[in-house]
Design a protein around this motif. Structure first.
Motif, PDB file in Angstrom:
ATOM      1  N   TYR A  25      -1.652  -6.823 -12.189  1.00  0.00           N
ATOM      2  CA  TYR A  25      -1.612  -5.679 -13.104  1.00  0.00           C
ATOM      3  C   TYR A  25      -3.019  -5.284 -13.528  1.00  0.00           C
ATOM      4  CZ  TYR A  25       3.404  -6.063 -13.249  1.00  0.00           C
ATOM      5  OH  TYR A  25       4.726  -6.061 -12.866  1.00  0.00           O
TER       6      TYR A  25
ATOM      7  N   SER B 267      -0.072  -1.335 -18.498  1.00  0.00           N
ATOM      8  CA  SER B 267      -0.199  -1.018 -17.079  1.00  0.00           C
ATOM      9  C   SER B 267       1.066  -0.339 -16.564  1.00  0.00           C
ATOM     10  CB  SER B 267      -0.476  -2.313 -16.311  1.00  0.00           C
ATOM     11  OG  SER B 267      -0.513  -2.087 -14.930  1.00  0.00           O
TER      12      SER B 267
ATOM     13  N   LEU C 290      -2.309  -0.617  -2.132  1.00  0.00           N
ATOM     14  CA  LEU C 290      -3.499  -1.472  -2.263  1.00  0.00           C
ATOM     15  C   LEU C 290      -3.475  -2.593  -1.216  1.00  0.00           C
ATOM     16  CD1 LEU C 290      -5.984  -2.455  -4.023  1.00  0.00           C
ATOM     17  CD2 LEU C 290      -4.339  -3.825  -5.278  1.00  0.00           C
TER      18      LEU C 290
ATOM     19  N   GLY D 147      -8.138   2.534 -10.308  1.00  0.00           N
ATOM     20  CA  GLY D 147      -8.839   3.321  -9.306  1.00  0.00           C
ATOM     21  C   GLY D 147     -10.293   2.947  -9.149  1.00  0.00           C
TER      22      GLY D 147
ATOM     23  N   TRP E  98      11.323  -1.314 -16.362  1.00  0.00           N
ATOM     24  CA  TRP E  98      10.267  -2.235 -15.924  1.00  0.00           C
ATOM     25  C   TRP E  98       9.485  -2.723 -17.150  1.00  0.00           C
ATOM     26  CZ3 TRP E  98       6.089  -0.179 -11.939  1.00  0.00           C
ATOM     27  CH2 TRP E  98       5.280  -1.238 -11.507  1.00  0.00           C
TER      28      TRP E  98
ATOM     29  N   GLY F 232      -8.152  -3.980  -8.892  1.00  0.00           N
ATOM     30  CA  GLY F 232      -7.055  -4.594  -8.141  1.00  0.00           C
ATOM     31  C   GLY F 232      -7.567  -5.237  -6.861  1.00  0.00           C
TER      32      GLY F 232
ATOM     33  N   GLU G 233       6.239  -9.253  -3.826  1.00  0.00           N
ATOM     34  CA  GLU G 233       7.138  -8.105  -3.918  1.00  0.00           C
ATOM     35  C   GLU G 233       6.327  -7.014  -4.594  1.00  0.00           C
ATOM     36  OE1 GLU G 233       8.429 -11.205  -5.520  1.00  0.00           O
ATOM     37  OE2 GLU G 233       8.737 -11.727  -3.412  1.00  0.00           O
ATOM     38  N   ALA G 234       5.904  -6.032  -3.808  1.00  0.00           N
ATOM     39  CA  ALA G 234       4.894  -5.076  -4.256  1.00  0.00           C
ATOM     40  C   ALA G 234       5.502  -3.753  -4.702  1.00  0.00           C
ATOM     41  CB  ALA G 234       3.900  -4.822  -3.126  1.00  0.00           C
ATOM     42  N   SER G 235       5.017  -3.258  -5.835  1.00  0.00           N
ATOM     43  CA  SER G 235       5.357  -1.902  -6.270  1.00  0.00           C
ATOM     44  C   SER G 235       4.753  -0.901  -5.287  1.00  0.00           C
ATOM     45  CB  SER G 235       4.769  -1.660  -7.660  1.00  0.00           C
ATOM     46  OG  SER G 235       3.345  -1.637  -7.583  1.00  0.00           O
TER      47      SER G 235
HETATM   48  C1  LIG Z   1      -1.413  -1.721  -8.154  1.00  0.00           C
HETATM   49  C2  LIG Z   1      -2.642  -1.805  -9.051  1.00  0.00           C
HETATM   50  C3  LIG Z   1      -2.844  -3.256  -9.475  1.00  0.00           C
HETATM   51  C4  LIG Z   1      -3.866  -1.313  -8.269  1.00  0.00           C
HETATM   52  O1  LIG Z   1      -5.025  -1.566  -9.051  1.00  0.00           O
HETATM   53  P1  LIG Z   1      -6.348  -0.649  -8.981  1.00  0.00           P
HETATM   54  O2  LIG Z   1      -7.449  -1.468  -9.501  1.00  0.00           O
HETATM   55  O3  LIG Z   1      -6.094   0.658  -9.630  1.00  0.00           O
HETATM   56  O4  LIG Z   1      -6.535  -0.423  -7.415  1.00  0.00           O
HETATM   57  P2  LIG Z   1      -7.551   0.561  -6.725  1.00  0.00           P
HETATM   58  O5  LIG Z   1      -8.883   0.552  -7.423  1.00  0.00           O
HETATM   59  O6  LIG Z   1      -7.516   0.184  -5.294  1.00  0.00           O
HETATM   60  O7  LIG Z   1      -6.951   2.023  -6.951  1.00  0.00           O
HETATM   61  C5  LIG Z   1      -5.563   2.255  -6.718  1.00  0.00           C
HETATM   62  C6  LIG Z   1      -5.269   3.744  -6.658  1.00  0.00           C
HETATM   63  O8  LIG Z   1      -5.644   4.449  -7.845  1.00  0.00           O
HETATM   64  C7  LIG Z   1      -6.269   5.682  -7.481  1.00  0.00           C
HETATM   65  N1  LIG Z   1      -7.022   6.158  -8.655  1.00  0.00           N
HETATM   66  C8  LIG Z   1      -8.282   6.632  -8.695  1.00  0.00           C
HETATM   67  N2  LIG Z   1      -8.613   6.956  -9.946  1.00  0.00           N
HETATM   68  C9  LIG Z   1      -7.560   6.660 -10.727  1.00  0.00           C
HETATM   69  C10 LIG Z   1      -7.310   6.783 -12.104  1.00  0.00           C
HETATM   70  N3  LIG Z   1      -8.247   7.254 -12.952  1.00  0.00           N
HETATM   71  N4  LIG Z   1      -6.116   6.399 -12.580  1.00  0.00           N
HETATM   72  C11 LIG Z   1      -5.168   5.925 -11.738  1.00  0.00           C
HETATM   73  N5  LIG Z   1      -5.363   5.794 -10.419  1.00  0.00           N
HETATM   74  C12 LIG Z   1      -6.540   6.161  -9.911  1.00  0.00           C
HETATM   75  C13 LIG Z   1      -7.014   5.246  -6.292  1.00  0.00           C
HETATM   76  O9  LIG Z   1      -7.449   6.325  -5.513  1.00  0.00           O
HETATM   77  C14 LIG Z   1      -5.948   4.455  -5.548  1.00  0.00           C
HETATM   78  O10 LIG Z   1      -4.995   5.321  -4.946  1.00  0.00           O
HETATM   79  P3  LIG Z   1      -3.601   4.819  -4.259  1.00  0.00           P
HETATM   80  O11 LIG Z   1      -2.675   4.381  -5.364  1.00  0.00           O
HETATM   81  O12 LIG Z   1      -3.066   5.992  -3.535  1.00  0.00           O
HETATM   82  O13 LIG Z   1      -3.930   3.669  -3.381  1.00  0.00           O
HETATM   83  C15 LIG Z   1      -2.466  -0.902 -10.286  1.00  0.00           C
HETATM   84  O14 LIG Z   1      -2.175   0.392  -9.850  1.00  0.00           O
HETATM   85  C16 LIG Z   1      -1.396  -1.349 -11.265  1.00  0.00           C
HETATM   86  O15 LIG Z   1      -1.605  -2.258 -12.067  1.00  0.00           O
HETATM   87  N6  LIG Z   1      -0.228  -0.637 -11.251  1.00  0.00           N
HETATM   88  C17 LIG Z   1       0.840  -0.835 -12.214  1.00  0.00           C
HETATM   89  C18 LIG Z   1       1.473  -2.200 -12.142  1.00  0.00           C
HETATM   90  C19 LIG Z   1       1.868  -2.569 -10.765  1.00  0.00           C
HETATM   91  O16 LIG Z   1       2.420  -1.782 -10.006  1.00  0.00           O
HETATM   92  N7  LIG Z   1       1.599  -3.819 -10.428  1.00  0.00           N
HETATM   93  C20 LIG Z   1       1.999  -4.397  -9.182  1.00  0.00           C
HETATM   94  C21 LIG Z   1       3.308  -5.101  -9.359  1.00  0.00           C
HETATM   95  S1  LIG Z   1       3.780  -5.789  -7.800  1.00  0.00           S
END
Ligand SMILES: CC(C)(COP(=O)(O)OP(=O)(O)OC[C@H]1O[C@@H](n2cnc3c(N)ncnc32)[C@H](O)[C@@H]1OP(=O)(O)O)[C@@H](O)C(=O)NCCC(=O)NCCS
Length: 156
Positions: free
Chosen positions: A83, A20, A124, A90, A37, A94, A116-118
């Motif tokens: 994560y 992730s 999100l 997307g 990280w 999450g 504490e959010a990235s």
């Molecule tokens: C933060 C996180 C958990 C969100 O999970 P998610 O299931 O992707 O959430 P969503 O479905 O709401 O989509 C998040 C974003 O991905 C975008 N997205 C769409 N398709 C996507 C793809 N194929 N790949 C990546 N992102 C995509 C969405 O539009 C949305 O946009 P935004 O970042 O501007 O809000 C995830 O991005 C993650 O694990 N990130 C890395 C680790 C991290 O930062 N963890 C948090 C530590 S505090």
């Protein structure tokens, strides 16, 4: 599908943490920040130990029942880990994990969630009613990085 964490999930979740960070981190952070990280990825034993303290923890499963994401909730309302796997990003995984954490917090009578959010988690969580308190600038292994203190107060 979201289910509760089991200790035998730890190896898959430790690997997912790293994937992730390496896969999604670069959308918001520099290569040096992502490397620092990722170097902090907990191993399976460390993760299992960390989660063996009575906290709630949830695993999101993909269509083939493989872990697509995970999140936890400590007794005081702290969300420590959230994560999602790059291939699942997307698609609302999450969001589903945050909803599970919030439901659990309400059941446990927790009045306030905090995290504490990235950058990605910040976006999100803003969509889920969390408020941004402040930006936090710090270092991991000598590399400057930042996240955001956020909270959500839960109505009794
Ligand atoms: C933060 C996180 C958990 C969100 O999970 P998610 O299931 O992707 O959430 P969503 O479905 O709401 O989509 C998040 C974003 O991905 C975008 N997205 C769409 N398709 C996507 C793809 N194929 N790949 C990546 N992102 C995509 C969405 O539009 C949305 O946009 P935004 O970042 O501007 O809000 C995830 O991005 C993650 O694990 N990130 C890395 C680790 C991290 O930062 N963890 C948090 C530590 S505090």
């Amino acid at each position: 599908v979201i289910r509760r964490y089991r200790p035998d999930d730890a190896p898959a979740l430790a690997a997912l943490f790293r994937r992730s960070v390496l896969g999604l981190g670069p959308r918001d952070y520099t290569p040096a920040q992502v490397a620092a990280w990722a170097a902090r990825s907990p191993g399976p034993e460390a993760l299992a130990r960390r989660w063996d303290d009575g906290r709630a923890a949830f695993v999101a499963l993909d269509g083939a029942d493989r872990p697509a994401g995970f999140a936890d909730l400590e007794a005081d309302g702290h969300i420590d880990l959230l994560y999602v796997a790059p291939e699942a990003a997307g698609a609302g995984t999450g969001a589903a994990l945050v909803a599970a954490v919030e439901r659990e917090a309400r059941e446990r009578g927790i009045a306030r969630l905090y995290v504490e959010a990235s950058e990605a988690a910040r976006r999100l969580l803003l969509r889920h009613g969390f408020a941004e308190l402040r930006r936090r600038d710090f270092e991991i292994g000598g590399v400057a990085i930042h996240n955001y203190a956020m909270e959500k107060r839960l109505a009794p």
